[in-house]
Design a protein around this motif. Structure first.
Motif, PDB file in Angstrom:
ATOM      1  N   SER A   1       3.210   0.629  -3.688  1.00  0.00           N
ATOM      2  CA  SER A   1       2.855   0.878  -4.906  1.00  0.00           C
ATOM      3  C   SER A   1       1.174   1.340  -5.162  1.00  0.00           C
ATOM      4  O   SER A   1       0.767   1.125  -6.504  1.00  0.00           O
ATOM      5  N   SER A   2       0.709   1.884  -4.327  1.00  0.00           N
ATOM      6  CA  SER A   2      -0.648   2.385  -4.332  1.00  0.00           C
ATOM      7  C   SER A   2      -0.879   3.743  -4.524  1.00  0.00           C
ATOM      8  O   SER A   2      -0.006   4.579  -4.097  1.00  0.00           O
ATOM      9  N   GLU A   3      -2.085   4.257  -4.837  1.00  0.00           N
ATOM     10  CA  GLU A   3      -2.367   5.671  -4.768  1.00  0.00           C
ATOM     11  C   GLU A   3      -2.384   6.163  -3.511  1.00  0.00           C
ATOM     12  O   GLU A   3      -1.919   7.248  -3.320  1.00  0.00           O
TER      13      GLU A   3
ATOM     14  N   SER B   1       0.856  -1.319  -0.103  1.00  0.00           N
ATOM     15  CA  SER B   1       0.055   0.057  -0.049  1.00  0.00           C
ATOM     16  C   SER B   1       0.756   1.379  -0.055  1.00  0.00           C
ATOM     17  O   SER B   1       0.422   2.135  -0.643  1.00  0.00           O
TER      18      SER B   1
END
Ligand code: UDP
Length: 447
Positions: free
Chosen positions: A406-408, A403
């Motif tokens: 690699s996530s928004e 999270s």
């Protein structure tokens, strides 16, 4: 009648554990460069002075280290870090008092200002006896000092609550926070030397000529304002990384060179500060998650990593990761290849992450670390917490890594951290509040 020349003489009392003496010495260095005629006597234990003065080569002839009694008979090696802290606390303040008297007798220079770690509530007494100013340095954030100032109120309000874990949102700036987020000893577990010291600190700091803090106003303007109303003078003179001289850490394991070969925001940096090693099952879970994920990593490890990490771990990770005994952390966190920092949420590490624009995965252990974690998650939104009851598991660590890396969600946290960094940058511009407060501090100590 000839009056013998007597220079100004500042006594500095350091807390010799964790990351306390280092920041205090760099602040003193910064002040001492302003007037080479003012003498600074820096008091700490032999071990702490050896370490602190080795790291911070002051190069200034007006700062002198002096060793104080550490509470142990000569040659005794404490069995546990806690024993060292407790024995030292039993020895103070007499150990400081007699060391100051000795130095004053030897030099003939009376003390004109006392600078102490904020922990030292007895600074008020000593300053009164010596008839001098008292400046206290709080080495952590504004939200963590205020709960010590408000300890009596917190204890009173919480004693009437029926809930197991009452809210503390009656304190301005602490909405969503609970008793379990407070440092141990504030409301629960109050009968130990550390809790007593912090309680006394909270009621005494209002007597200090000034309380300096390694922070900047925009960290939490509401809490900073409340604090201003509690102290004679609150001086936000941080972040120290930018406002005070920094020592160079030798990069023995060539971490920075290694980072050069990595892609932007692709590396995880792991640190638990200068004293903490997580328990064995958590070390294993973290090692497993790091081994399985796709990200490279640098792990600064307190202890014996060859013995304490899973068998074969170092061989299996090969060049994907580096485990080192001590890293040039600040430089690492400034490096564009770092994507996230897994941390115990010590205040210095948090500030360094903010200045690097690096989001955090938080695993708090004790002291102000839980409170810091809540601020990181809820207030600044620059990190995620690992559930501290269970600590690291392979699953929750993997989830947190994905999270943040690699996530928004991670991208937003990075943006928020960079925005805080911009606030800090404004405060150290020529007329910024940290620089103004630093000038006031220098004036108080030297005049
Ligand atoms: N640090 C470092 N190299 C390491 C680990 C830590 O230089 O390998 C430094 C870090 O940059 C920070 C300090 O040690 O300035 C740790 O302070 P913090 O308040 O985060 O934790 P503490 O040591 O007080 O628990």
């Amino acid at each position: 009648k000839v009056v013998p020349f007597s220079p100004k003489h500042v006594a500095v009392l350091a807390f010799p554990f964790g990351t306390h003496a280092g920041p205090l010495l760099s602040m003193v260095q910064r002040i001492a460069t302003e007037d080479p005629d003012v003498k600074f006597s820096f008091f700490s234990t032999k071990i702490s002075n050896a370490k602190t003065f080795k790291l911070n080569k002051t190069g200034l002839s007006n700062i002198h280290p002096h060793n104080v009694y550490d509470g142990f008979p000569e040659g005794h090696v404490p069995s546990h870090p806690r024993e060292a802290i407790e024995r030292f606390m039993y020895a103070m303040p007499q150990n400081f008092r007699s060391a100051i008297d000795r130095v004053v007798a030897e030099t003939g220079h009376k003390i004109t200002c006392l600078i102490t770690d904020a922990f030292y509530w007895f600074g008020a007494e000593i300053a009164k006896e010596l008839d001098c100013k008292w400046v206290a340095l709080w080495t952590a954030g504004p939200h963590s000092i205020l709960v010590h100032v408000e300890t009596d109120l917190l204890r009173e309000r919480v004693s009437n609550e029926v809930s197991d874990d009452p809210s503390i949102d009656f304190l301005l700036g602490y909405s969503g926070l609970k008793v379990s987020d407070l440092p141990e000893g504030v409301v629960r577990d109050t009968e130990n030397p550390m809790a007593t010291m912090l309680h006394k600190m909270g009621v005494t700091l209002s007597q200090a000529t000034a309380v300096a803090i390694n922070s900047f106003v925009d960290v939490h303007p509401i809490i900073v304002n409340v604090l201003k109303s509690k102290f004679q003078k609150l001086l936000n003179v941080g972040p120290f990384t930018w406002t005070m001289p920094q020592h160079h850490i030798h990069d023995e394991e060539r971490c920075l060179e290694w980072l050069e070969k990595r892609e932007e925001k692709s590396v995880v940096y792991v640190t638990f500060g200068s004293v903490i090693t997580p328990p064995p099952h958590e070390l294993f879970a973290l090692a497993e998650a790091l081994e399985e994920c796709k990200y490279s990593f640098i792990w600064s490890f307190v202890g014996n990593h060859k013995k304490q990490l899973p068998q074969g771990f170092l061989e299996r990770i090969g060049n994907k990761g580096k485990v080192v005994a001590w890293a040039p952390q600040n430089e690492i966190l400034q490096h564009p290849s770092i994507g996230v920092c897994v941390t115990h949420c010590g205040w210095n590490s948090i500030l360094e992450c903010i200045l690097g624009g690096v989001p955090m995965i938080c695993r708090p252990f004790f002291g102000d670390q839980k409170l810091n974690t809540r601020m990181i998650e809820n207030e600044w939104r620059i990190g995620v917490a690992i559930d501290e009851n269970g600590g690291f598991t392979r699953e929750n660590t993997t989830r947190a890594l994905v999270s943040t890396m690699s996530s928004e969600k991670g991208r937003v946290m990075r943006k928020n951290a960079s925005e805080l960094r911009e606030c800090a940058a404004r405060e150290i511009e020529r007329n910024g509040s940290s620089i103004r407060d630093l000038n006031t501090l220098i004036h108080i100590v030297l005049s």
